[in-house]
Design a protein around this motif. Structure first.
Motif, PDB file in Angstrom:
ATOM      1  N   UNK A  70      38.005  41.190  26.745  1.00  0.00           N
ATOM      2  CA  UNK A  70      37.624  40.900  27.707  1.00  0.00           C
ATOM      3  C   UNK A  70      38.690  39.950  28.580  1.00  0.00           C
ATOM      4  N   UNK A  71      38.261  39.788  30.140  1.00  0.00           N
ATOM      5  CA  UNK A  71      40.166  39.144  31.040  1.00  0.00           C
ATOM      6  C   UNK A  71      39.434  37.658  30.480  1.00  0.00           C
ATOM      7  N   UNK A 107      37.284  30.989  30.858  1.00  0.00           N
ATOM      8  CA  UNK A 107      37.291  31.221  29.795  1.00  0.00           C
ATOM      9  C   UNK A 107      37.996  30.371  29.657  1.00  0.00           C
ATOM     10  N   UNK A 108      38.399  29.522  30.375  1.00  0.00           N
ATOM     11  CA  UNK A 108      39.858  28.914  29.503  1.00  0.00           C
ATOM     12  C   UNK A 108      40.102  27.821  30.348  1.00  0.00           C
ATOM     13  N   UNK A 109      39.442  26.645  30.223  1.00  0.00           N
ATOM     14  CA  UNK A 109      39.769  24.954  31.341  1.00  0.00           C
ATOM     15  C   UNK A 109      40.934  24.628  31.385  1.00  0.00           C
ATOM     16  N   UNK A 110      41.617  24.592  32.334  1.00  0.00           N
ATOM     17  CA  UNK A 110      42.950  23.691  32.362  1.00  0.00           C
ATOM     18  C   UNK A 110      43.084  22.604  32.606  1.00  0.00           C
ATOM     19  N   UNK A 111      43.400  22.003  31.991  1.00  0.00           N
ATOM     20  CA  UNK A 111      43.065  20.306  32.847  1.00  0.00           C
ATOM     21  C   UNK A 111      44.721  19.236  32.535  1.00  0.00           C
ATOM     22  N   UNK A 157      46.173  40.456  29.192  1.00  0.00           N
ATOM     23  CA  UNK A 157      44.740  39.783  28.598  1.00  0.00           C
ATOM     24  C   UNK A 157      44.261  38.864  29.266  1.00  0.00           C
ATOM     25  N   UNK A 158      44.705  37.963  30.061  1.00  0.00           N
ATOM     26  CA  UNK A 158      44.757  36.515  30.346  1.00  0.00           C
ATOM     27  C   UNK A 158      44.876  37.363  31.964  1.00  0.00           C
ATOM     28  N   UNK A 203      39.028  49.933  36.069  1.00  0.00           N
ATOM     29  CA  UNK A 203      40.279  50.594  35.285  1.00  0.00           C
ATOM     30  C   UNK A 203      40.659  50.477  34.315  1.00  0.00           C
ATOM     31  N   UNK A 204      40.496  49.292  33.469  1.00  0.00           N
ATOM     32  CA  UNK A 204      40.284  48.201  32.603  1.00  0.00           C
ATOM     33  C   UNK A 204      39.635  49.223  31.179  1.00  0.00           C
TER      34      UNK A 204
END
Length: 342
Positions: free
Chosen positions: A216-217, A319-323, A183-184, A209-210
């Protein structure tokens, strides 16, 4: 983009959870809890779930070798239950030094094992009876045990029948598998301008192949965060951590992070960092980390500069900003970067 942060590792988890709970009020969406050979992650994740109300609580990462697939699924289901449907199961292979040295388990077939773990976890959460032929044989063949094992399904009903599974991966084959079945994706030392050159082909191959049944990833990346006219010196705070990973997280020839720096074009620097770190000269190893790498894998500088960096991550597909907020006012930083990411 959503905003995430890692819980500070090797510090008091209670004070860290208190901070995260306040950041939730400022727009934080996800918190990650790591697991190496210190505190276990699920215990702290449960505590975080109790301290928060909205944000997702994820493991980044739980090693696939140290727990059976069924237990990983049970853990995710339990966390999802106590959090009211806010759990993310972040998985990874870790590395042979920890898996064999700390857990006493052979580090073998990481890709096949990861794929199988993901499949079994999803079977558990759909409350299917577990039967599996592969690395994990369910039930265990009679000749290898008491012969009393029988196919089972989870006793309780998970809050969700589909808990997101994210995978930490760097190598082409592992990234391709991640893009196909997870998923991610949890990369490390992600340079948004260079990411497509390094991982673009592998991601595209996996996406082809998904399954259409998967969403969406999600892509999780970012770095240290500081905003101001005179904060660029804070980039140096990342030096010891990068030196640890590039120099010490694996032996020569078996270090994924060293290999990544080589692919980025820092082969000589990577070799020097590793040589110094393995010789016990950790301060010198940290000093050898390229300044350009520190800049390109962080969000540190004036507000206009940081805003441009946020856009660069967005343009790269993050899609996910890691700070990791640095400085005396982390709440302001979280709120500001949340506004930039809208």
């Amino acid at each position: 983009m959503r905003i995430a942060t890692p819980l500070a590792y090797a510090t008091d988890p209670r004070s860290g959870a208190d901070a995260v709970a306040t950041w939730e009020q400022d727009g934080l969406d996800v918190v990650w809890v790591s697991e190496a050979y210190g505190f276990d992650a699920p215990t702290i994740m449960g505590y975080l779930a109790a301290k928060t109300t909205r944000l997702q609580v994820g493991s980044a990462i739980l090693p696939i070798y140290s727990r059976t697939p069924a237990l990983l699924a049970q853990t995710a289901a339990g966390l999802d239950a106590v959090s009211g449907g806010r759990a993310i199961l972040g998985l990874g292979a870790s590395g042979p030094q920890v898996i064999e040295g700390w857990h006493g388990v052979a580090y073998d077939r990481p890709l096949t094992r990861t794929r199988e773990v993901i499949r079994i976890c999803r079977q558990v959460r759909r409350r299917e009876t577990l039967v599996n032929e592969g690395i994990y044989r369910l039930p265990l063949p009679a000749e290898e045990g008491t012969g009393l094992g029988k196919p089972l399904k989870i006793l309780t009903r998970p809050v969700r029948d589909s808990i997101p599974i994210y995978v930490a991966s760097l190598g082409d084959k592992n990234v391709r598998m991640t893009a196909e079945v997870a998923d991610g994706w949890l990369p490390f030392l992600y340079d948004p301008e260079r990411a497509a050159d390094i991982w673009g082909a592998a991601l595209a191959a996996g996406q082809r192949k998904r399954s259409a049944d998967l969403p969406p990833l999600e892509v999780v990346a970012g770095g240290p965060l500081a905003i101001g006219a005179d904060v660029t010196g804070l980039r140096d705070l990342a030096r010891p951590l990068i030196a640890l990973y590039v120099g010490g997280m694996g032996a020569k020839g078996r270090n994924f992070y060293h290999d990544l720096l080589c692919r980025y074009g820092y082969a000589a620097d990577a070799d020097r960092i590793q040589e110094l770190y393995l010789a016990g000269r950790k301060t010198e190893a940290a000093a050898a980390v390229p300044a350009e790498l520190l800049e390109r894998t962080s969000l540190i500088g004036p507000e206009s500069y940081v805003r441009d960096r946020v856009q660069a991550y967005r343009d790269a597909g993050v899609t996910i900003l890691n700070v990791t907020p640095l400085g005396p006012d982390p709440r302001r930083l979280i709120a500001t970067v949340k506004d930039m990411a809208r």
